[in-house]
Design a protein around this motif. Sequence first.
Motif, PDB file in Angstrom:
ATOM      1  N   ASP A  57      43.770  22.660  53.110  1.00  0.00           N
ATOM      2  CA  ASP A  57      44.087  23.837  52.743  1.00  0.00           C
ATOM      3  C   ASP A  57      44.094  24.606  54.105  1.00  0.00           C
ATOM      4  O   ASP A  57      43.615  24.436  55.171  1.00  0.00           O
ATOM      5  CB  ASP A  57      42.901  24.625  52.207  1.00  0.00           C
ATOM      6  N   VAL A  58      45.023  25.566  54.059  1.00  0.00           N
ATOM      7  CA  VAL A  58      45.443  26.472  55.394  1.00  0.00           C
ATOM      8  C   VAL A  58      45.493  27.697  54.686  1.00  0.00           C
ATOM      9  O   VAL A  58      46.027  28.134  53.747  1.00  0.00           O
ATOM     10  CB  VAL A  58      47.047  26.007  55.877  1.00  0.00           C
ATOM     11  N   GLN A  59      44.679  28.773  55.458  1.00  0.00           N
ATOM     12  CA  GLN A  59      44.891  30.235  55.131  1.00  0.00           C
ATOM     13  C   GLN A  59      45.096  30.761  56.442  1.00  0.00           C
ATOM     14  O   GLN A  59      44.450  30.361  57.540  1.00  0.00           O
ATOM     15  CB  GLN A  59      43.514  30.871  54.670  1.00  0.00           C
ATOM     16  N   LEU A  60      45.732  32.036  56.427  1.00  0.00           N
ATOM     17  CA  LEU A  60      46.076  32.952  57.540  1.00  0.00           C
ATOM     18  C   LEU A  60      45.504  34.348  57.134  1.00  0.00           C
ATOM     19  O   LEU A  60      45.372  34.773  56.089  1.00  0.00           O
ATOM     20  CB  LEU A  60      47.759  33.044  57.588  1.00  0.00           C
ATOM     21  N   SER A  61      45.229  34.999  58.451  1.00  0.00           N
ATOM     22  CA  SER A  61      44.597  36.166  58.456  1.00  0.00           C
ATOM     23  C   SER A  61      45.499  37.058  59.196  1.00  0.00           C
ATOM     24  O   SER A  61      45.722  36.989  60.384  1.00  0.00           O
ATOM     25  CB  SER A  61      43.283  36.290  58.798  1.00  0.00           C
ATOM     26  N   ALA A  62      46.084  38.453  58.503  1.00  0.00           N
ATOM     27  CA  ALA A  62      46.691  39.200  59.410  1.00  0.00           C
ATOM     28  C   ALA A  62      45.831  40.344  59.875  1.00  0.00           C
ATOM     29  O   ALA A  62      45.926  41.063  61.083  1.00  0.00           O
ATOM     30  CB  ALA A  62      48.044  39.721  58.372  1.00  0.00           C
TER      31      ALA A  62
END
Length: 446
Positions: free
Chosen positions: A204-209
């Motif tokens: 799993d990969v998640q990004l945060s702006a």
Amino acid sequence: GERQHMTSPIGTDPPQQAGVFWIASDPKENRNGFLHLRRGAASELTVNPEFYPGFETTDIEVAADGSTNGSIGYAKDRGPQTLHGRLTSDETGESVPVSILQAHSTSWPGTSQSFRPIWSLVGGHIEPRHPFRGVRLRIPRYGPCPHDPVPLETGGTARFDTDGGWLELVNLPPRSYGELGSTVIRPICTLLTLATGERIRPSDVQLSADPGTWWPVYSASQVDDNPAVADPLIPLLDISIEVLATWLDRAHVLGPLPAGVASVWETNMAVETQVLILTTIAEGLHRALHPETLRFTHEQGKTIQTAATEAVREIDADAADAVSGYLAHVHEVGYGTRLEDFAGRAEELVPGITGDPTRWKNLVYDARNKYAHQPSTDWLEETSINRVLTVTQSLSWVLRLLLLDQAGLDPGLIADRFQGSQSYGFFLSDVAGWQPRIYPKTSDGG
């Protein structure tokens, strides 16, 4: 137990989801469709009706009686598209924004059109280069020990969230997903691959702006599980958050070189390919780690290059160009010196890894020149095969060792792990058989 998350099943891929979609550059043209987000395989978006046709009429001819005759051919590929959409959520009744990025149209089934994206993001409408301040990964079978957050010299903080099993990097300088791939995600996976000798990828990969907001990403480089490693060189528990932070701070210096070394460990490549990759990486890695090591100063190098070029110019202008090119790097140390440096450091860490360091250097040097400059007609001779195998096996162990050293692992720990590694022991007995003059058999029968 507290380490439960390492073995708990990874979140499964969402089923096909219905929604409304549009090409980002033309938001007025909406289509109904289905998005299937998948890990480890290409996700797919199918819309109905098509956004644009796959065929077009070309070469229209007008006959004398006024009738027209055209031939139909494949339409010109429109290149990668950014598509946006809203997925209908059954539970809440609210729709969720989604971005389908770098997508190529692959087929036109019936009146529909299908797209294959390089990656997709759920939670926002973005363009491929959108800047993010954080990234977090779940890596099956890896969970570092609980530890205080570690600041990165390059900006931001690394931490491990034991509840969700997330390895988080936050407050980073703004970077696109592509840049995060090459400066964070790939380096972390590469280090774990170099430690274990098996290909390691995130599930799993998640990004945060924005702080506190995490958007899941789906791409083909994600896996459901990583292989269990029976005889890891460095057990994953030895790769702490501090080690990861040290490694990430080196990522810009090391560039793509560690991934090149890891590729030899995680795939079965032809031995000739390994020679080319490893001997070239050895040169690049030495240049990256020791930019200060020069034979002459830059100025002296320029003077030598100019003097030699001018001397040859009287003979032939083309020869002058050639000599100028040959001497462009005259100020740098030679390949042999680079190998000597590496052998010296490797022997300090793990004595015996290059056998007789001078003979080892000569063997690697000759192999590299042979592959770079000579037709390999005698490739299949037995003695030649033994030499080449010794070069690839020893260089892959030496480069792996030097890279693990760059991660700031304790030298005593590295030495112990090599000493206790079954596969390293097999390597030493193999090369002693192939090249006894370089790797003499030890008295204890090793």
